[in-house]
Design a protein around this motif. Structure first.
Motif, mmCIF file in Angstrom:
data_model
loop_
_atom_site.group_PDB
_atom_site.id
_atom_site.type_symbol
_atom_site.label_atom_id
_atom_site.label_comp_id
_atom_site.label_asym_id
_atom_site.label_seq_id
_atom_site.Cartn_x
_atom_site.Cartn_y
_atom_site.Cartn_z
ATOM 1 N N ASP A 329 87.427 41.465 39.375
ATOM 2 C CA ASP A 329 87.233 40.644 38.176
ATOM 3 C C ASP A 329 86.636 41.461 37.050
ATOM 4 O O ASP A 329 85.920 42.455 37.263
ATOM 5 N N VAL A 332 82.790 43.172 36.714
ATOM 6 C CA VAL A 332 82.154 43.349 38.022
ATOM 7 C C VAL A 332 81.929 44.841 38.287
ATOM 8 O O VAL A 332 82.801 45.669 38.038
ATOM 9 N N LYS A 363 70.466 43.251 42.156
ATOM 10 C CA LYS A 363 70.773 41.951 41.553
ATOM 11 C C LYS A 363 69.538 41.296 40.957
ATOM 12 O O LYS A 363 69.621 40.592 39.935
ATOM 13 N N ARG A 369 74.110 41.181 35.037
ATOM 14 C CA ARG A 369 75.357 41.816 35.449
ATOM 15 C C ARG A 369 75.831 41.259 36.791
ATOM 16 O O ARG A 369 75.062 40.676 37.563
ATOM 17 N N THR A 370 77.108 41.447 37.077
ATOM 18 C CA THR A 370 77.699 40.987 38.345
ATOM 19 C C THR A 370 78.017 42.194 39.205
ATOM 20 O O THR A 370 78.700 43.120 38.771
ATOM 21 N N GLU A 372 79.116 43.737 43.235
ATOM 22 C CA GLU A 372 79.663 43.538 44.574
ATOM 23 C C GLU A 372 79.367 44.790 45.392
ATOM 24 O O GLU A 372 79.681 45.902 44.959
#
Length: 586
Positions: A329, A332, A363, A369-370, A372
């Motif tokens: 996405d 990300v 996190k 921010r995003t 993973e």
């Protein structure tokens, strides 16, 4: 003696034979491609109701046991396994029976269902029994062989005592019943030798424990004893000479048994698998089925160690992580951690690995921010497997940051496996072959002292005289794979960071066991390197009193607290160098 034999057969028939269905080894495996198999449980029920839990063999991915009397077998299975692609294989007495989902549900007896698990019993018509076979199988039980070994050892002590006193009883003065008992004991001994030979032909040195080692010495002693007695019979000699020779070799082997037992009790010189699992392992010379060190046969691993039970679920890529979609996405930031069992997080729950701790810290500190995070650590892996996994399987996820861990166990791995030359055509992997005398090394601690101190081999089975040269070659190969990862990052638009981290003994000593290890990477200014040992020094845990709170005493992997400290060190470096800031803020 005939009366005793008849009585034994009658008791066997009345007490056991009429109640048992299996006496030979039973092996069960479940083949599946998307859900766990090792979370299921297999139990054997003895003729008198005692429950025997089948151990799960991680290497062979099955439940198996040796010779034992069973009247039933109970399988508790995760219902997620009951797919069209499931194949359950039941091996009884060397004959395979195959069951798909429909066959399992229609032929096995469903006895219980709780939550996600169903419990089945074997089909009533299935059995493997023989009166004479089941009676004779008693002599293949491990406890029977141990008892026979103890009796023979006691007989040896009595034998030596009589030799010492000069009062050896000659054969004609023995009672017939005693002669028959001795013959039976020797038959059991030879049967034990045959059983161990069959086991060794099947599994090699894998699984040899202290009982096998002591029985091995007992076997060798009594085989030589039989040869000496045959020599006395056919060539003849004086009685005094016989007594002296018997006393000599009997004392020698009795001393060997005591020394072997003492060395094993002291753990000198034991291997890692013997300390952790209690048996010798050939895993260092056993290559995986693919060049990524991942397993697609199971989505779960349950590993019982002396100090903890290690449990992991794996995703469709064979990684100890949740499923991740390939599409990335917008906005990300993806982080992939590659490494061995320290990165997988052996010794801690899945939410307490260092990459899991790192994800929480990142996190919390960058909520706008995003992120993973991918855990691509695999127990038993090394930088060469990790590089191939990244290059062939993980680039499709378009990582922004790759944390590539390296430690000094990777030097040992190189000795056994070599570097990129291990990868052959297709998906095959080839390791170095062990020396022909490895079987002796596995059976005897005494032989290990001779191999190490006299022949000059180290624990990797390489000459100590060549160790410096081999280590230098290994470090160059590890530096080369780090440089390849850096080049891969430049061509695929991610930032690689080399993460060095210490073992327990290195934390205690406040330095790596190889003085050139960290310098090999730090002296290359083109590489970005994080040294976790530097952070451990700052936090003052580099001592025995402090380090023991962060590692498991026997296993030597981190506990949850140790992985948290590991993550703190990595986060401090990455945060200070603004790795998680947006590009326009750096």
């Amino acid at each position: 003696m005939l009366f005793l034999l008849f009585a034994a057969l009658l008791l066997h028939y009345l007490l056991f034979y009429t109640r048992l269905r299996f006496y030979r080894p039973v092996c069960i495996s479940i083949k599946t491609f998307s859900v766990p198999d090792s979370t299921s449980v297999v139990r054997g029920i003895t003729p008198y109701g005692k429950v025997y839990h089948y151990p799960y063999n991680i290497k062979n991915k099955n439940w198996s046991t040796g010779y034992v009397f069973l009247k039933d077998i109970v399988l508790t299975i995760d219902t997620a396994l009951l797919t069209n692609r499931m194949i359950l294989t039941l091996n009884t007495g060397g004959e395979n029976h195959y069951y798909g989902r429909d066959e399992l549900l229609s032929t096995w007896l469903l006895t219980d269902k709780k939550g996600a698990y169903m419990t089945f019993r074997l089909p009533p018509s299935l059995s493997d029994k023989s009166f004479i076979g089941s009676f004779m199988s008693v002599f293949r039980w491990r406890i029977t062989l141990i008892c026979a070994g103890v009796l023979l050892l006691a007989g040896t002590i009595l034998f030596l005592r009589r030799c010492w006193r000069g009062t050896m009883i000659v054969l004609p003065s023995l009672k017939r019943s005693a002669i028959v008992i001795l013959i039976l004991l020797y038959c059991m001994l030879l049967w034990g030798v045959y059983t161990e030979f069959v086991r060794f032909r099947t599994y090699g040195a894998e699984g040899i424990g202290w009982v096998d080692a002591l029985l091995f010495l007992v076997y060798v002693f009594f085989i030589l004893h039989l040869l000496f007695e045959a020599f006395f019979i056919f060539w003849g000699t004086t009685r005094a000479y016989k007594q002296k020779l018997r006393l000599m070799y009997g004392s020698f082997f009795f001393t060997l048994i005591l020394v072997e037992l003492s060395l094993r009790l002291l753990g000198i010189p034991s291997t890692y698998s013997e300390d952790v699992f209690g048996y010798y392992s050939q895993c260092n010379f056993t290559p995986p089925s693919n060049k990524y060190m991942v397993s697609k046969d199971s989505a779960c691993l349950v590993l019982n160690k002396k100090e903890f039970t290690f449990y992991r679920r794996f995703n469709s890529e064979g990684l100890p992580d949740a499923e991740h979609k390939v599409e990335k996405d917008s906005g990300v930031f993806r982080v992939i951690a590659l490494g061995d069992s320290f990165t997988e997080g052996e010794g801690a729950p899945a939410d307490s690995t260092w990459i899991s701790h790192l994800s929480h810290m990142v996190k919390e500190n960058y909520p706008e921010r995003t992120f993973e995070f991918f855990n691509a650590g695999i127990s038993g892996s090394d930088p060469f497997f990790a590089y191939m996994l990244l290059k062939d399987k993980l680039l499709k996820y378009h990582p922004d940051l790759v944390l590539f861990t390296i430690n000094t166990t990777d030097i040992s791995d190189y000795f056994y496996r070599n570097g990129f030359e291990r990868f052959r055509a297709g998906d095959s992997v080839v390791y170095n072959t062990p020396p022909t005398w490895e079987w002796l090394y596995a059976y005897s601690y005494i032989s290990r002292l001779f191999i190490h101190d006299v022949l000059g081999y180290d624990k990797h089975f390489i000459k100590v005289s060549t160790l410096k040269e081999r280590t230098s070659k290994a470090l160059n190969a590890l530096h080369d794979v780090a440089c390849k990862t850096d080049s891969l990052g430049k061509s695929n638009h991610f930032t690689p960071v080399i993460v060095l981290h210490p073992q327990y003994i290195e934390t205690v000593r406040n330095k790596y066991i190889n003085d050139d290890f960290d310098k090999t990477f730090k002296n290359d200014t083109t590489l970005t390197v994080v040294d976790v040992l530097d952070y451990f020094r700052k936090t003052n845990i580099c001592s025995t009193d402090s380090a023991r709170f962060y590692y498991w005493p026997l296993d030597k992997h981190h506990n949850s607290r140790g992985y948290k400290l590991f993550a703190d060190g990595v986060f401090e470096y990455l945060n200070q160098h603004s790795f998680f800031e947006p590009n326009d803020a750096k």
